[in-house]
Design a protein around this motif. Structure first.
Motif, short mmCIF file in Angstrom:
data_model
loop_
_atom_site.label_atom_id
_atom_site.label_comp_id
_atom_site.label_asym_id
_atom_site.label_seq_id
_atom_site.Cartn_x
_atom_site.Cartn_y
_atom_site.Cartn_z
N SER A 21 0.82 -1.21 0.00
CA SER A 21 0.00 0.00 0.00
C SER A 21 0.86 1.27 0.00
N LYS A 22 0.35 2.30 -0.68
CA LYS A 22 1.03 3.60 -0.70
C LYS A 22 0.49 4.53 0.39
N LEU A 23 -0.24 3.98 1.35
CA LEU A 23 -0.83 4.76 2.42
C LEU A 23 0.14 4.78 3.60
N ILE A 24 0.91 5.86 3.68
CA ILE A 24 2.00 5.94 4.65
C ILE A 24 1.68 7.01 5.70
N TYR A 28 0.86 12.48 2.57
CA TYR A 28 -0.43 12.75 1.94
C TYR A 28 -0.85 11.53 1.12
N LEU A 29 -2.14 11.40 0.91
CA LEU A 29 -2.63 10.34 0.04
C LEU A 29 -2.11 10.56 -1.37
N PRO A 30 -1.78 9.51 -2.08
CA PRO A 30 -1.44 9.68 -3.50
C PRO A 30 -2.67 10.27 -4.21
N PRO A 31 -2.49 11.31 -5.01
CA PRO A 31 -3.64 11.94 -5.66
C PRO A 31 -4.29 11.02 -6.69
N VAL A 32 -5.61 11.05 -6.70
CA VAL A 32 -6.37 10.26 -7.67
C VAL A 32 -7.71 10.94 -7.88
N GLY A 33 -8.22 10.84 -9.10
CA GLY A 33 -9.54 11.40 -9.42
C GLY A 33 -10.43 10.33 -10.01
N VAL A 34 -11.71 10.44 -9.73
CA VAL A 34 -12.70 9.49 -10.25
C VAL A 34 -13.68 10.28 -11.12
N VAL A 35 -13.67 9.98 -12.41
CA VAL A 35 -14.57 10.69 -13.32
C VAL A 35 -15.71 9.79 -13.81
N VAL A 150 -8.90 1.06 5.38
CA VAL A 150 -9.33 2.19 6.21
C VAL A 150 -8.18 3.18 6.31
N VAL A 151 -8.51 4.46 6.13
CA VAL A 151 -7.52 5.51 6.24
C VAL A 151 -8.09 6.60 7.14
N VAL A 152 -7.32 7.02 8.13
CA VAL A 152 -7.70 8.16 8.97
C VAL A 152 -6.82 9.32 8.54
N LEU A 153 -7.46 10.45 8.24
CA LEU A 153 -6.75 11.64 7.79
C LEU A 153 -6.90 12.77 8.79
N ASP A 154 -5.87 13.60 8.91
CA ASP A 154 -6.00 14.81 9.71
C ASP A 154 -6.57 15.93 8.83
N LYS A 155 -6.74 17.12 9.40
CA LYS A 155 -7.36 18.22 8.66
C LYS A 155 -6.56 18.64 7.43
N GLN A 156 -5.27 18.40 7.45
CA GLN A 156 -4.43 18.76 6.31
C GLN A 156 -4.43 17.69 5.23
N GLY A 157 -5.08 16.58 5.50
CA GLY A 157 -5.14 15.50 4.52
C GLY A 157 -4.00 14.51 4.61
N ARG A 158 -3.27 14.56 5.73
CA ARG A 158 -2.18 13.60 5.94
C ARG A 158 -2.73 12.31 6.55
N VAL A 159 -2.14 11.21 6.15
CA VAL A 159 -2.52 9.91 6.68
C VAL A 159 -2.03 9.80 8.12
N PHE A 161 -3.46 7.06 10.06
CA PHE A 161 -3.60 5.61 10.27
C PHE A 161 -4.04 5.03 8.94
N ALA A 162 -3.53 3.85 8.62
CA ALA A 162 -3.95 3.17 7.39
C ALA A 162 -3.83 1.67 7.59
N LYS A 163 -4.82 0.96 7.12
CA LYS A 163 -4.79 -0.50 7.18
C LYS A 163 -5.52 -1.02 5.95
N ASP A 164 -4.83 -1.84 5.19
CA ASP A 164 -5.40 -2.51 4.03
C ASP A 164 -5.72 -3.93 4.48
N GLY A 165 -6.98 -4.18 4.78
CA GLY A 165 -7.38 -5.49 5.28
C GLY A 165 -8.34 -5.34 6.45
N VAL A 166 -8.70 -6.47 7.02
CA VAL A 166 -9.66 -6.49 8.12
C VAL A 166 -9.02 -5.93 9.39
N LEU A 167 -9.76 -5.03 10.05
CA LEU A 167 -9.28 -4.48 11.31
C LEU A 167 -9.59 -5.43 12.46
N THR A 168 -8.67 -5.49 13.42
CA THR A 168 -8.95 -6.21 14.65
C THR A 168 -9.84 -5.31 15.52
#
Length: 184
Positions: A21-24, A28-35, A150-159, A161-168
């Motif tokens: 995962s690129k969620l560090i 910041y999240l890697p930029p992506v757009g959905v059109v 799941v990704v938790v972001l702060d007000k500035q958009g920084r990661v 917390f990040a977890k790719d998969g089922v959370l305990t």
């Protein structure tokens, strides 16, 4: 024997089935757009879609839930969704966005996933749903196919917390506690 093990580990590390995962945290999240589809909007009972981009995830702390358009991904996220509902975070300070990858749905079921989300949006207008028909977000963030992240972001958009998969259960509590801290 050791040489075979090293060769196997090398092949696995370059396998397309291994996701790094690129969620560090702190980045910041890697930029992506959905059109194609994008953010689901309901106005006067009618649904429409508008373009959505990850750069819009600033200004409020929040939780981003990315999931495949499959029932199993929804089931894997159920404990977190329930905890978020129980926490009753104020919409004025916390954003909760669900991104559904309908490109990663059981063949023929994407339309049913969309209809279900449209119904949920009508029942809960404050909910934010993004429908990604091409799997662009999953690829940009290098998430595992068929699952949830799941990704938790702060007000500035920084990661934060990040977890790719089922959370305990402990990770669910950690996410809720972290969002409470960021709420201030």
């Amino acid at each position: 024997m050791l040489l075979r093990l090293l060769l196997l580990l090398t092949l696995i590390s370059f396998s397309p089935f291994v996701s790094a995962s690129k969620l560090i945290p702190g980045e910041y999240l890697p930029p992506v757009g959905v059109v194609d589809r994008g953010e689901l909007i309901v106005e006067q009972g009618d649904t429409r879609y508008q373009r959505w981009g990850s750069t819009r995830l600033t200004g409020k702390a929040g939780i981003v839930l990315h999931m495949a358009g499959r029932l199993t991904a929804k089931e894997h996220s159920a404990a977190l969704i329930q905890a978020i509902e129980n926490a009753r975070f104020p919409a004025a300070t916390i954003q909760f966005i669900t991104i559904v990858n309908t490109d990663d749905a059981i063949p023929g079921s994407a339309i049913f996933v969309r209809k279900s989300l449209e119904s949920s949006k009508k029942q809960t207008p404050a909910a934010q749903f993004v429908i990604d028909e091409r799997g662009l977000v999953r690829r940009a963030w290098q998430l595992t196919e068929g699952g949830a992240a799941v990704v938790v972001l702060d007000k500035q958009g920084r990661v934060r917390f990040a977890k790719d998969g089922v959370l305990t259960d402990e990770q669910v509590r950690q996410v809720i506690a972290l969002v409470r801290q960021l709420e201030v």
